[in-house]
Design a protein around this motif. Structure first.
Motif, short mmCIF file in Angstrom:
data_model
loop_
_atom_site.label_atom_id
_atom_site.label_comp_id
_atom_site.label_asym_id
_atom_site.label_seq_id
_atom_site.Cartn_x
_atom_site.Cartn_y
_atom_site.Cartn_z
N VAL A 63 39.69 -50.19 -6.01
CA VAL A 63 38.23 -50.04 -6.09
C VAL A 63 37.86 -48.56 -6.12
N TYR A 64 38.55 -47.77 -5.29
CA TYR A 64 38.32 -46.33 -5.24
C TYR A 64 38.65 -45.68 -6.58
N VAL A 65 39.78 -46.08 -7.17
CA VAL A 65 40.19 -45.53 -8.46
C VAL A 65 39.18 -45.85 -9.55
N TRP A 66 38.72 -47.10 -9.60
CA TRP A 66 37.77 -47.49 -10.64
C TRP A 66 36.42 -46.82 -10.45
N LEU A 67 36.02 -46.61 -9.21
CA LEU A 67 34.76 -45.90 -8.97
C LEU A 67 34.87 -44.45 -9.43
N ARG A 68 36.01 -43.82 -9.14
CA ARG A 68 36.22 -42.45 -9.60
C ARG A 68 36.23 -42.38 -11.12
N ARG A 69 36.89 -43.36 -11.74
CA ARG A 69 36.95 -43.39 -13.20
C ARG A 69 35.57 -43.56 -13.80
#
Length: 232
Positions: free
Chosen positions: A21-27
């Motif tokens: 979730v953190y990765v997709w939010l950053r992306r």
């Protein structure tokens, strides 16, 4: 060769689900920063009325809202169209973008000075103009710093290691980008912009430059924030 700087890992201590979730939010944030920078550049260019002065906001928007933003975000591992490029290629693209920043910013300054001289108006009478000159001067100094990072042998008498130089370069680059962001925001208070954009749209434009700045700040601090004190 071991580095004397330990950088903070991204997503440390998160579970697998929270991590993705953190990765997709950053992306999503990086992609939105790309769109915002490009959108601001296009809209400011379209709002610029035909004339001698209009080249100033066009050149500055392309320089700082587009070239400088893209020149930093291309090092992002999330949402960058150059994420599959090698580090060497990214550095070359970064150099190209920052060279365009200097050329376009200097051109924009020349158009502004010429326009003021033709209109017989005083120079450096607003916060935007003072910050603009300061931003351009800081950009030139940062470019010189970048040359030292690229060619560390130029600093023969310096005891700074390459990782330390990269840390200093990234930190100074962040300061320059934030200074450029404040300058762009101050431009929203100029007579030219307030005569062109009014109402709710003006408030939207006022807040838009802040989003890429937050993304850039997050990217640089995550990549270069030391976890322990740097030792010589």
């Amino acid at each position: 060769m071991p580095s004397d700087v330990e950088y903070s890992p991204v997503g440390e201590g998160l579970g697998m689900r929270d991590y993705w979730v953190y990765v997709w939010l950053r992306r999503a944030a990086v992609i939105a920063a790309h769109v915002t920078g490009i959108g601001l550049t296009l809209i400011i260019s379209m709002l610029s009325r035909p004339g001698f002065f209009s080249w100033h906001p066009v050149c500055m928007a392309v320089a700082y809202c587009f070239c400088m933003t893209e020149g930093i975000l291309l090092f992002s591992a999330e949402g960058s169209p150059f994420c599959f490029k090698s580090r060497k290629n990214k550095v070359c693209l970064h150099w190209f973008c920052q060279a365009l920043v200097l050329i376009l910013a200097t051109t924009g300054l020349c158009f502004m000075v010429a326009s003021k001289n033709v209109s017989e108006l005083p120079h450096l009478v607003s916060w935007h103009s003072v910050l603009g000159v300061s931003t351009l001067a800081a950009t030139v100094l940062q470019a010189a710093f970048g040359i030292c990072v690229k060619f560390p042998k130029l600093l023969r008498r310096s005891s700074s290691s390459p990782p330390r130089l990269k840390l200093y370069h990234a930190t100074c680059g962040l300061v320059v980008y934030l200074l450029a962001t404040v300058t762009v925001v101050m431009a929203m208070f100029s007579d030219w912009f307030q005569a062109t954009v009014r109402g709710v749209a003006w408030w939207v434009f006022l807040l838009l430059p802040l989003f890429p700045a937050l993304v850039v700040m997050n990217q640089i601090t995550n990549a270069y924030l030391p976890r322990k004190k740097i030792t010589s």
